[in-house]
Design a protein around this motif. Sequence first.
Motif, short mmCIF file in Angstrom:
data_model
loop_
_atom_site.label_atom_id
_atom_site.label_comp_id
_atom_site.label_asym_id
_atom_site.label_seq_id
_atom_site.Cartn_x
_atom_site.Cartn_y
_atom_site.Cartn_z
N ARG A 258 8.78 -0.18 4.21
CA ARG A 258 9.08 -0.12 2.77
C ARG A 258 9.52 -1.46 2.20
O ARG A 258 9.18 -1.80 1.09
N THR A 259 10.33 -2.21 2.96
CA THR A 259 10.88 -3.47 2.43
C THR A 259 10.49 -4.63 3.35
O THR A 259 10.21 -4.41 4.54
N THR B 42 3.99 1.74 9.14
CA THR B 42 4.28 1.43 7.74
C THR B 42 5.70 0.88 7.60
O THR B 42 6.52 1.02 8.50
N GLN C 3 2.67 -1.86 3.83
CA GLN C 3 3.71 -1.36 2.92
C GLN C 3 3.31 0.06 2.49
O GLN C 3 2.14 0.33 2.16
N GLU C 4 4.30 0.94 2.51
CA GLU C 4 4.05 2.38 2.37
C GLU C 4 3.25 2.73 1.10
O GLU C 4 2.37 3.59 1.13
N SER C 5 3.55 2.03 0.01
CA SER C 5 2.92 2.36 -1.27
C SER C 5 1.40 2.19 -1.26
O SER C 5 0.70 2.80 -2.07
#
Length: 505
Positions: free
Chosen positions: A425-426, A423, A325-327
Amino acid sequence: MSTIRTIAPATPRAPASWGLGDGAAIPWEYAPAPESRDVVRIREHYGLFIDGRERDASDGGTFTTIDPATEQTLATVAKATTADIDRAVAAARRAQRRTWGAMSGRERAKYLYRIARIMQERSRELAVLETLDTGKPIRESRDVDVPLASAHFWYYAGWADKLEYAFPGRVARPLGVAAQVIPWNFPLLMLSWKIAPALAAGNTVVLKPASSTPLSALLFAEICRQADLPPGVVNIVPGPGDIGMHLVSHPDIAKVAFTGSTEIGKKIQRAVAGTDKALTLELGGKAANIVFEDAALDQAVEGIVNGIYFNQGEVCCAGSRLLVQESVADDLVDRLKRRLATLRVGDPMDKNTDVGAINNRAQLDKITELVASGVAEGAELFQPACDLPDRGFFFRPTLFTGVAQSHRIAKEEIFGPVLSVLTFRTPDEAIEKANNTAYGLSAGIWTEKASKVFAMVRALKAGVIWANTFNRFDPTSPFGGYKESGFGREGGMHGLHAYVRLEDR
Ligand code: NDP
């Protein structure tokens, strides 16, 4: 433009109280911890194992098997001919009809328990031989391959006299003679996955090991003799690929079980098409290991390392695509790079080694070529600085960031210690990327939320899915894939099912 970066392991610093000078480098290294080669007596020459006897090939042909860590010859091995395959199938057929198939499940179980026990008694010997012939670290063959291999015999021995409970209301009949072709990445374990359920159900087998790793199968032949297994129940016929094709195409074969590349799996499927042979194929993979932002990152790092650097990444279910996940991607990749720098690459016989030798030159060339393609296609390569031995087939643990789904390193099975990081995001994006592959063997999910695990499991197209762990195997648990990863299941009751014909009472 891609760049190549390396990083040296952090040097441990001594506290002032040690008297070495404030912040001085600690002057220690791992002492070598080699396992002894003397626990196994490797013979100069091994024959084929047919009808309970060791014999040379009908034309006297041989080939050599080498230690991939030193490139030195370990032994010469008889190279089966088509005539030898015919003889082995005839012996297996006789044994199936006259002894093994007619024997009660209770009697068959006694032999399987005996084999399991002898494998445990000879475990150190098996582990050393497996490491010398494959290049895998002794720690892995000692702690994973050999214990799991004997566990499969224990487990299926337990089913041999309980087939009527395994399939309630049905009568389970053996299929006949099974042709089994196995690869070089887990030679003894793949042999056990295949031979134990086949024998428990009353079948007999002819098994062809991979040409680069025949030795543990030939030591297993010795174990069969030691266990007084009736002649012809197990036959081991090392030889080249076309011998494997002759074996699976033989008209007296009732069941074919293959583990190896998708390319050869397809050829075997074509050869078997139109016959009434039962078939299971366990082929390649390109598993996604998915890390969500709520995962325990240090734990995930260990799982990622185990997922792709275990057995040099020569694992069909290896977690070769990391989806983060990108974060948390930057943080995770930093931790991963630091961890990679601590991996010890080198002599597989050293108990401290984490990453051993690649099994064969062709595989090393394939890994090298695919890694070069990753660099050429614009991904960023990272390899820890580490000295590789001068001889042998070694490859540094490798990590690619900036990987696009279209890159070859994101699509093709590399079968080496190479991780491609992508990567998302969701969760939906993670699912889409994870399923965007021709394969469907395994996947991993890292999150603290069980609800997320269950939602992902339903959406991922993979035969085996691990949550907050990776590369865990157990004889009671089925294993197998979808799509180009093959079909059929090995392990557990599903694995037994693949070796029986069910009839109404
Ligand atoms: P193969 O699929 O060629 O070998 C697996 C087994 O099949 C070996 O015993 C081999 O014999 C045998 N074989 C080869 N050709 C035939 C044939 N025409 N008919 C019947 N049997 C045959 O794998 P490779 O060793 O060539 O490896 C190539 C790639 O396959 C690897 O880079 C990796 O990507 C993948 N692979 C996947 C594995 C898995 O577990 N899913 C295991 C091994 C490889 P021989 O050794 O004599 O050639």
